[in-house]
Design an enzyme around this catalytic site. Structure first.
Site: not given
Ligand code: FCB
Length: 456
Positions: A33, A133, A177-178, A306, A364, A410, A417-418
């Site tokens: 990113q 990640h 990560n996730e 989030y 995050e 974060w 952003e992906w």
């Molecule tokens: C999370 C990701 C991070 C970023 C945030 C907004 O899911 O781990 O890389 O994109 O969302």
């Protein structure tokens, strides 16, 4: 049930001393990113380079090829983290910078992270690397990616190389990560690299990711004296969209895949029985010993928080027969994500009650808004309010006994952003992607004042 604070609520007063001594305060980033420099230092192609080249894959047609140009500008970015007054910094290591076809780790890649880590230590920032990640080397994808069991062993070899090199200076390690995003976004929804759409594959991928975590932990411990190791999960408070029994049952199923599918095996309980029964043939193929490996004790749980979700029973909607229902009248970020600070308290209390991890780090938490630069400033009052309210929610959970030991906002910088490209800004620092100029937003100034111990 709602997890929202009233939108009109006054911002709570907060002081750094409200948090335990030794608390890790940081910002979080990830390699693809922010780094750019995709053709430099012997880096091989990643699945994200490949995915971004697919027409329509990324909302604005962009990629992380340049991103924040952090590969070249990292000293300036670490200065920013220091100037904020943070004492820790979460970043990720790009496996494609380390991987080589012959198996010998790429020296230039290791050198880059070596310098980066020294740069952190010189600035009083405790390094918190994440080992994966989402940027898998493309050559490994061509051998089956995470769906192939061999990738698990490739990962532990990579972890061995990185922790041997950095372990004398880095005590904290996050394996993944996730995993939910790796598996579901990458292999079921297809909205993330490698863009596949198959439920059974997604669950097999997830099993291999969890297994690679489990097998990496002892490797890290062997190379790093007194290592603290954990995994970062994206978890969500879930509640039924209505008071019907059907929605309550649907919520349980949704929770089964969103939260319990990770928390249960990591806690040594195996995959949830109700979900295995529901998924039937879709469930991952496991080998003897896998679940014991996944249940390896860790030192902390990384929580990426989030938003919460409201769930309804939805006949015909996949094996889970569930649907996420957008709640009317709730506060949302520009991404559409519900703003729900109380959800963080609720989630932490649940995790503590049901799983009791030794410690929790918020790895995050942050928000996306349509920021504008006006007269040399970004007045992002909504992001500042988001930060204040989530920190207050964290305080409540700590007061209730949840052993939270760190918070990483974060993100340090606006970034790639992906699938959303550069259309979503999450940074405490604004980045002009044409000039690469950095500008601390009001939210960043608030974080700095708070970290200086001012009454804010
Ligand atoms: C999370 C990701 C991070 C970023 C945030 C907004 O899911 O781990 O890389 O994109 O969302």
């Amino acid at each position: 049930m709602t997890f929202n604070n009233p939108i009109t609520a006054a911002l709570p007063a907060l002081h750094r001393n409200d948090f335990p001594p030794g608390f890790a305060w940081g910002c979080s980033t990830s390699s693809y990113q922010i780094e750019g420099g995709v053709h430099e230092g012997g880096r091989v192609e990643s699945i994200w380079d490949r995915f971004c080249a697919r027409p329509g894959a990324i909302r604005d047609g962009s990629s992380g090829a340049v991103a924040c140009d952090h590969y070249h500008r990292w000293p300036q970015d670490l200065d920013l983290a220091r100037e904020l007054g943070t004492n820790a910094y979460r970043f990720s290591i790009a496996w494609p910078r380390i991987w080589t076809p012959g198996g010998t780790p790429n020296a230039q890649g290791l050198d880059f992270y070596d310098r980066l880590v020294d740069g952190m230590l010189e600035r009083g920032l405790q390094p918190w690397p994440t080992l994966y990640h989402w940027d898998l080397p493309q050559p490994l994808q061509e051998q089956g990616g995470w769906a192939a069991r061999d990738t698990v062993h490739a990962f532990t070899d990579y972890v061995d190389a990185v922790t041997r090199r950095l372990g004398d200076r880095v005590g904290q390690w996050i394996t993944h990560n996730e995993p939910w995003c790796t598996s579901i976004h990458g292999h079921l929804d297809g909205v993330h690299a490698p863009g596949q759409k198959d439920f059974a594959t997604a669950l097999q991928v997830n099993h291999h990711v969890l297994l690679s975590h489990g097998l990496a932990v002892p490797v890290i411990r062997a190379n790093v004296p007194d290592a603290r190791v954990g995994i970062a999960l994206s978890l969500h408070p879930v509640r039924p969209a209505s008071s019907s029994d059907d929605d309550a049952a649907a919520t349980r199923r949704h929770d089964g895949l969103r939260n319990r599918w990770f928390l249960d095996p990591l806690a040594g309980r195996g995959y949830p029985e109700d979900m295995l029964a529901l998924l039937g043939e879709l469930a991952p193929r496991t080998q003897q010993g896998d679940l014991d490996a996944i249940a390896v004790p860790t030192d902390f749980l990384g929580l990426n928080y989030y938003f919460p979700e409201a769930i309804a029973h939805a006949p015909g909607q996949g094996p889970l027969q569930t649907r996420v229902v957008a709640q009317p009248g709730v506060e949302r970020t520009a991404f559409g994500w519900e703003v729900a600070p109380l959800g963080l308290t609720e989630l932490l209390l649940r995790i503590h009650r049901e799983y009791a991890p030794r410690a929790v780090h918020i790895t995050e938490n942050g928000s996306c808004y349509d920021d504008a630069v006006q007269d040399g400033a970004v007045h992002d009052s909504a992001r500042r309010a988001y930060l204040v309210r989530h920190l207050a929610a964290l305080c409540t959970a700590i007061a209730e006994g949840v052993p939270v030991q760190g918070y990483f906002a974060w993100s340090l910088l606006d970034n790639f952003e992906w699938a959303e490209g550069y259309t979503r800004r999450f940074g405490l620092t604004h980045v002009d992607f044409t000039t690469q100029q950095r500008l601390l937003k009001d939210s960043g100034k608030w974080y700095r004042a708070f970290l200086r111990g001012e009454d804010v």
